[in-house]
Structures are given as C-alpha cells and as structure tokens.
Design an enzyme around this catalytic site. Structure first.
Site, PDB file in Angstrom:
ATOM      1  N   GLU A   1      -5.702   4.985   2.094  1.00 37.04           N
ATOM      2  CA  GLU A   1      -4.535   4.439   1.378  1.00 37.04           C
ATOM      3  C   GLU A   1      -3.697   5.556   0.758  1.00 37.04           C
ATOM      4  O   GLU A   1      -3.441   5.592  -0.450  1.00 37.04           O
ATOM      5  CB  GLU A   1      -4.974   3.414   0.332  1.00 37.04           C
TER       6      GLU A   1
ATOM      7  N   GLU B   1      -9.251  -2.523   6.758  1.00 39.16           N
ATOM      8  CA  GLU B   1      -9.652  -3.293   5.573  1.00 39.16           C
ATOM      9  C   GLU B   1      -8.876  -4.593   5.577  1.00 39.16           C
ATOM     10  O   GLU B   1      -7.652  -4.586   5.749  1.00 39.16           O
ATOM     11  CB  GLU B   1      -9.321  -2.556   4.269  1.00 39.16           C
TER      12      GLU B   1
END
Ligand code: BG6
Length: 478
Positions: A174, A377
């Site tokens: 991320e 994810e």
C-alpha cells in the site's frame, strides 16, 4: 471463467501474525512500539516500550511457532499461493549490520520449505508497514537517503537467499499510504516527536513526499536487483485502490473525482508501472509547496525499475462531494474516509461494501497499465462468534467474498488479465488500523482476544470449507 493456473490464496503480514518478538535475534521494529486500540481508542506509538501497555504485534497470532500447522491448513483449503511479508528486522536487526542474521534467514527458509512441500507458491512482500526501529531513531526512516541503500541491501540478501524458493515478490505494501499523513510513520518511518498518535501524526507534507521519492527509488533499485538475481522472478507494486465516485452529477464533482484519483489512487502506480512522475503531479506538488530533491540518476532508476505486475488491495469505494451541503453523512475506511454512498451498505467498522467497484477498478487499471493484475487483499472485518462446538458460522464473510469473486470472474471474461486473488486474511490477525483481534478477517479463527487472553488454538470457520470448494472448482462453484 477463471484461467488455469489462477493463483487462489490468502494474504497476511508479519507485523499482524508473526509475533516471536526478539526470538531468533530479531531486532525491534516499528510495530513492536504500537499499542492496541479500537474504533474509539486510537493506537499509540511509544518510542520507549512501556511494560504497562499492550503491544499486540509482539505476539501477533504466534505464527512464528505455529507456521507448520497454519500452512498445513492453507494446503487443506487448496491454496495455490500464500501472501506473507518478511520482517526486515529479522534479517537485519537494526538495519545497519553488514552480515544478515542467520536465524532470521533460516526461519523464512523453513516457512518457504513448508509452502513448497504442499505446492503453495509464496508471494512475499518486502515491506509491509514495518522497518527496524533503529532506522526510525537514527534516520527518520526513508526521509534519509541512506535508508534506500539499507533497504536494497536487505532486498538483495533475500532475493539471493530465496532465489530458488520464491518467484513472486512485492516491494512496498500500500505504497500510496504515503500520500496521506497516516502513512508517515508506518510506511515511511518518519516519527515527528510532537505526537504519539499513530493514525493522525504531526505531519510535514514536504518530508512525506521526499521520503516517498526515496521509497520509489528503493523499490526501483530492488526490482532491478531482483531481476539480476533471477530474471524469471515477478516483482510487483502494491497500491490501496479505493475507487472514488462523484456524489452528484455536478461537473465539479467529476473534477474532484479525477483529482482525488490522481493524488491517491494513480500517482504511485503510475511511477512504478510507467517509470516516471506523471504530468498531473507537478502542479499538485507546486500547490502544496513540495520540493523533492532528486539525485542525478533517480529518473533513470525509476525507468529501469518498473514492475512486472500491478497488485492492489480492495476493500471499499468512497464518494466525493464538491458542493456545500448539510445532510451529507461521512464514512470511514482503512486509509481514506469519504462521503457515504446511499446505495451501499457498510461493515461494522464503517467500510462501504462495493463488489461491483472491484470490477470497475480491474477495468480501470488494466486499461491504464496493460500489465497483469493481482488482487492481493480483499476481505471483511467482522466480529465472529465461536460456538460451543468450536464452529464459526461466518456466512457474512462468505457472502462478501462470493460477491467480489463473481465480479473478478466477470472482469476476466471481459478481457482483464488477472493473475490471482489472495483474500485478506488467510488467518485471523491483528487489525492494522485499530490493533484489535476482535475485528477478524480470517478463514481460520484464532483463540486470542484484545487483552491478550487465549491459547492460540486454530479453528476453521465455515468460510474455510466454502473457499476450499471455490478453489477446487477453480471458481466454478461459489
Ligand atoms: C490494509 C493493510 O490496509 O488493510 C492490512 O494492508 C490491513 O495490513 C488491512 O490489515 C485491513 O485493515 P485493518 O485496519 O482492518 O486491519
């Protein structure tokens, strides 16, 4: 619908499952200094570990001692891939050593061997919200250029060591977390001593973008090095992608969508896939008085170190609104909140559930980059109840995953190249934002609570059995 060889699996991160604090000569890392919290009580970062406080990452769900049993359970589900991260401080305890820590290297050798034994492909994130604590103290993390070389030393060590065991890598989890204040400490390692609030730290935007530039360079150098060590390795980027919708059809809402998309969703991926800063970011940097200092070869490194595939997390979508209005509800999220979308329902933690937004995102990304995509994810944080007979009936999680998988299948049919899907999370873990155990995401329940009680016993949930059939039928039976 799903191609042969589609990589079905689950994801985790070392700071959320591993534990094993100080074992095998591991050094202190950022997550060891972050307390537990909840939706109402913010997590705190304490430079000195306070014995009266609870730091959940120090134990995680004790994967360090349970990895053999856990991987066996993943194999029972038929996992083709297991996403995990390595703890940098296990390999270089302070980040500064010249010689890596053999006990740490051996631990990951054992984990990978166990995966390989069952035909599970490890997918390894080098940096998932953590780094040796010494680098925070001494250098303010990636704010200092020195940390680029220290990261590349670590990356190079593990690329060489595991070149016959690991094919799929991700550099930074991320990475676009760095475009918002919350990413300051966890992603970049910057600690401004004025505050201990880890979710809303005292922020210096100029420092943050400088450190992000160093992260781009570190990632590019790692990609170059990884390809040198093993030309067949596949090294990807990882972006938290949150599609933004206009709250109304007002043209200014559309412009705001575009601007928010550019600064949050697109910027980092554009650099890592296309190898240069995109045109739109220059005005943004100027408007925010951000002056990035680059070294002479940086632009070339960014060009040479582009990634092989684009991976992303997908939990929700958000709305943006450019107009003054009183009756607008807001919503929360893992990284960014926004305006509540009246057409969507939310999880108990306020994250808007939007399976169709995933199909939209897959198209948007493939159209933009034309390289393979992977969803690394996607999942639902919920309170799970363990029944007296040790069963866990998480039909809400099955429903969530089912709806998202249908959309992935449809995107594939419509021509998007998707390599795989690692749901979050393979097993219950510590919530990253709140530090809770009770916000459970796993297919496997772990007996552990928010106060540190529990014996770490593992229990397959209903979703475990359901996912096993999904994988077995390659997505035909959902
Ligand atoms: C992502 C992170 O932001 O979301 C994971 O990469 C995290 O580390 C996941 O666990 C879910 O967020 P949370 O805060 O509910 O654990």
């Amino acid at each position: 619908m799903f191609p042969d060889g589609f990589l079905w699996g689950g994801a985790t991160a070392a700071n959320q499952i591993e534990g094993g604090y100080k074992e095998g000569n591991k050094g202190d890392c950022i997550s060891d200094h972050i307390t537990g919290g909840s939706l109402d009580t913010k997590r705190k970062f304490t430079p000195v570990i306070d014995e009266n406080n609870y730091y959940p990452s120090k134990v995680g769900v004790d994967f360090y001692h349970h990895f053999k049993d856990d991987i066996k359970l993943f194999a029972q589900m038929g996992f083709k891939v297991f996403r995990m991260s390595m703890n940098w401080a296990r390999i270089y305890p302070t980040g500064l050593e010249d010689i890596p820590n053999e006990a740490g290297l051996q631990f990951y050798d054992d984990v990978f061997d166990e995966c390989i034994k069952y035909g599970i492909e490890p997918l390894v994130t080098l940096h998932h919200f953590d780094m040796p604590y010494t680098l925070v103290e001494k250098y303010q993390g990636f704010l200092s250029r020195e940390v680029v070389d220290l990261f590349v030393k670590y990356a190079s060590t593990v690329f060489k060591r595991y070149k016959n065991k690991v094919k799929y890598w991700l550099t930074f989890n991320e990475i676009n977390f760095a475009t918002i204040p919350m990413g300051s400490l966890e992603l970049l390692g910057i600690y401004n001593k004025q505050t201990t609030d880890y979710t809303e730290p005292d922020d210096d935007v100029n420092q943050r973008y400088q450190a992000l530039h160093h992260v781009f360079v570190a990632s590019a150098m790692a990609v170059i090095e990884g390809h040198k060590v093993n030309p067949d390795s596949k090294i990807g980027c990882m972006v938290a992608h949150v599609p933004m919708y206009p709250f109304s059809c007002h043209p200014q809402d559309m412009l705001l969508v575009q601007a928010t998309d550019h600064s949050f969703n697109d910027f980092c991926g554009d650099v890592q896939v296309k190898g240069e800063y995109p045109y739109y970011i220059h005005k943004f940097l100027k408007d925010h008085n951000i002056n990035i200092i680059k070294e002479i070869n940086d632009d070339q490194l960014l060009k040479l170190g582009v990634v092989d595939y684009y991976s992303f997390s997908y939990y929700m979508s958000n709305c943006v609104n450019s107009q003054e209005s009183e009756d607008i509800n807001t919503t929360s999220g893992n990284l960014v909140g926004g305006v509540k979308n009246p057409y969507l329902r939310s999880s108990d933690w306020g994250w808007q559930i939007d399976p169709e937004g995933l199909r939209f995102t897959l198209h948007k990304l493939y159209d933009r980059y034309h390289i393979p995509l992977m969803i690394v994810e996607n999942g639902l944080g919920a309170v799970d109840i363990k029944e007296p007979d040790n069963t866990i009936h998480d039909d809400y999680r099955i429903d969530f995953m089912k709806q998202h998988i249908v959309q992935i299948g449809q995107a594939i049919e419509e021509g998007v190249d998707v390599l795989g899907y690692t749901m979050w999370s393979a097993i219950d873990s510590i919530s990253s934002s709140t530090g809770e155990m009770k916000k459970r995401y796993g297919l496997i329940y772990v007996d552990r609570d928010d106060d540190g009680n529990g014996d770490f016993a593992r229990y397959p949930k209903d979703s475990f059995h359901w996912y096993k059939n999904v994988i077995k039928s390659n997505g035909e039976i959902i």
